[in-house]
Design a protein around this motif. Structure first.
Motif, PDB file in Angstrom:
ATOM      1  N   ASP A 101      -4.719  -9.597  -3.464  1.00  0.00           N
ATOM      2  CA  ASP A 101      -4.681  -8.956  -2.131  1.00  0.00           C
ATOM      3  C   ASP A 101      -3.450 -10.229  -1.271  1.00  0.00           C
ATOM      4  O   ASP A 101      -3.084 -11.267  -1.922  1.00  0.00           O
ATOM      5  N   ARG A 103      -2.655 -10.732   2.494  1.00  0.00           N
ATOM      6  CA  ARG A 103      -3.346 -11.121   3.610  1.00  0.00           C
ATOM      7  C   ARG A 103      -3.260 -11.225   4.550  1.00  0.00           C
ATOM      8  O   ARG A 103      -1.996 -12.108   5.010  1.00  0.00           O
ATOM      9  N   VAL A 115      -5.516  -7.159   4.868  1.00  0.00           N
ATOM     10  CA  VAL A 115      -5.375  -7.484   3.947  1.00  0.00           C
ATOM     11  C   VAL A 115      -5.267  -5.911   3.079  1.00  0.00           C
ATOM     12  O   VAL A 115      -5.806  -4.683   3.460  1.00  0.00           O
TER      13      VAL A 115
END
Length: 509
Positions: A101, A103, A115
């Motif tokens: 991920d 973010r 995200v």
């Protein structure tokens, strides 16, 4: 992180050690105002658990306004530290049971609003060979590229940590393979170009192997460079590769508004649990946080926690271990504690530069996307008047070790210094266009075998290499070469025969 200082050797050593703290830990701690979600850390083998699972280990994070497309922002995150280029036959795939991920917090409240999630799949064409590739590879869809990976990219929008929308913005995108060597991948740059994938709206994405862009001397762990600073000035990461994920998006896509252009960015890795959910095992924002600041008892906990609950690690920054160690070894007095001077700039952002209004202190890589790229970037970033550089985001060329060293020793409060670790640039040139990271070192690098040359057909010289010392003539060459080949086949057959004989926490989004 050896110190080079015009102010004298003693001051240099002290700054050197505190600088290691700065580069690593400033951001990791001073978050006393945080509520209980995700933090950042650099993690070249920085914690006991993650060091045993390199596929999930985030090494570094970069975020900058794209120099050739200033209306876009580029994020680069790296995984799998210390990839030995010749480390086959399985080389270095992304994990299939992980969520990788990127973010983004675009309002300064220490909670992610966006995200970008990468998930990977592995494909094997021929399971009956041990080879990664069965011939020279000319393209990503070449039949001779036996092991390939693809990925999906999903954009998740959140409000108060709850997903309000999910959009798959890329599907089955090919990954650039590991650079096996010149015989296997004679034009790796071509494979790199083919792995850059255009997205809707002017965005683009890349995943694949790259040279590790972080440059520094990591041998501080040998009791601070051998106890006498004799081990300094070598780029520890030279010659090693990483797996990179790069994303370039129109800046308006990630900012709250034109009036609030500052974003906070960090990366995480979640690994699938036995129950089918996912638990966070790695995180990263500013460099070296978890390596040189947090003690052993906190490292794994830190990797699994979030920016909103980092108050528990505050003491590791305000009362750091590293200056005490320097004092013990080099007899240079550590700065007075608590080190509250290290908190604001690394946890809130620099006022009037990359500090969002009403900011909640949190460990993130903060970037003011309205600052135009520098025509002539300075490696020391903001310290040298280049406001497009670290700690306003992080460019690939920013010398974050030297910057942090100098800030920790008081550069911003009137104590000017010129400290550093004597490693000022990466060993490989970065690219001028997306994904910017340098091409990975190939597995066939290094000196040629004795008796061969770069232009020679090695097959014609194999007999010479195998001939016993002092023998003459070519009469026995075919026999010797054939015997060696037969022996190799025999070993493989024996191995195959023996092998035959032996026969966490779930996320809401």
């Amino acid at each position: 992180m050896t110190a080079i200082s015009r102010s004298g050797a003693g001051r240099g050593v002290a700054a050197l050690v505190c600088g290691a703290l700065a580069a690593g830990g400033l951001a990791a701690a001073g978050v006393a105002a945080l509520e209980p979600g995700e933090a950042a850390a650099s993690s070249h083998r920085e914690a006991p658990l993650i060091s045993g699972t390199p596929q999930y280990d985030t090494t570094d994070l970069y975020a900058f306004v794209s120099p050739d497309r200033p209306d876009t922002t580029t994020i680069v995150a790296d995984w799998i530290p210390f990839e030995e280029p010749a480390g086959g036959p399985n080389f270095f795939p992304f994990a299939e049971d992980a969520q990788y991920d990127l973010r983004v917090d675009n309002d300064g409240d220490a909670r992610e609003d966006l995200v970008f999630r990468y998930t990977f799949r592995t494909h094997v064409k021929n399971g009956n060979t041990f080879l990664y590739n069965t011939g020279p590879v000319d393209s990503l869809d070449d039949p001779d590229l036996n092991v390939t990976q693809t990925y999906d990219l999903e954009l998740i929008r959140l409000k108060n940590l709850h997903a309000v929308s999910r959009t798959k913005i890329a599907d089955e995108v090919p990954v650039a393979p590991s650079n096996v060597g010149k015989a296997s991948m004679p034009d790796y740059a071509k494979l790199r170009r083919q792995a850059v994938h255009k997205l809707a709206g002017g965005a683009q994405t890349f995943a694949g192997q790259a040279d590790d862009p972080f440059f520094l001397d990591l041998r501080v762990f040998d009791l601070l460079y051998g106890g006498n600073l004799t081990e300094v000035g070598n780029d520890t990461l030279k010659g090693y590769n990483v797996n990179s994920i790069a994303l370039q998006v129109p800046t308006h896509m990630i900012t709250e508004s034109a009036h609030q252009p500052v974003v906070g960015i960090w990366s995480t890795t979640q690994r699938r649990t036995a129950k089918g959910g996912f638990t966070q095992v790695s995180r990263l924002g500013n460099p070296l946080v978890n390596e040189v600041v947090n003690p052993q008892k906190d490292k794994d906990v830190f990797n699994a926690s979030t920016p909103r609950d980092d108050a528990k690690f505050l003491k590791n920054v305000t009362n750091p271990e590293l200056p005490k160690l320097i004092e013990a070894i080099y007899k240079i007095k550590a700065p007075t504690e608590p080190r509250n001077d290290l908190v604001d700039v690394f946890l809130k952002g620099v006022q009037d530069l990359n500090q969002p209004p009403h900011v909640t202190p949190a460990e993130q890589l903060r970037l003011n996307t309205s600052v135009e790229p520098a025509k002539h970037p300075e490696r020391l970033g903001v310290l040298d008047g280049d406001t497009a550089g670290f700690p306003n985001g992080r460019r690939l060329t920013d010398d974050v070790i030297d910057i942090a060293l100098q800030v920790v020793e008081g550069e911003l409060v009137g104590s000017e210094n010129d400290l550093g670790d004597a490693v000022d640039a990466n060993d490989r040139k970065f690219e001028k266009a997306f994904p910017y990271v340098a091409l990975p070192t190939e597995g066939s690098r290094g000196p040629l075998a004795k008796g061969t040359s770069g232009d020679a057909d090695v097959r014609s010289q194999l007999g010479d290499a195998l001939r016993p010392a002092g023998s003459a003539g070519d009469d026995d060459t075919p026999l010797i070469a054939a015997s060696a080949g037969a022996g190799a086949v025999g070993v493989l057959l024996i191995g195959a025969g023996l092998a035959w004989w032996r026969r966490g926490r779930g996320r809401a989004y």
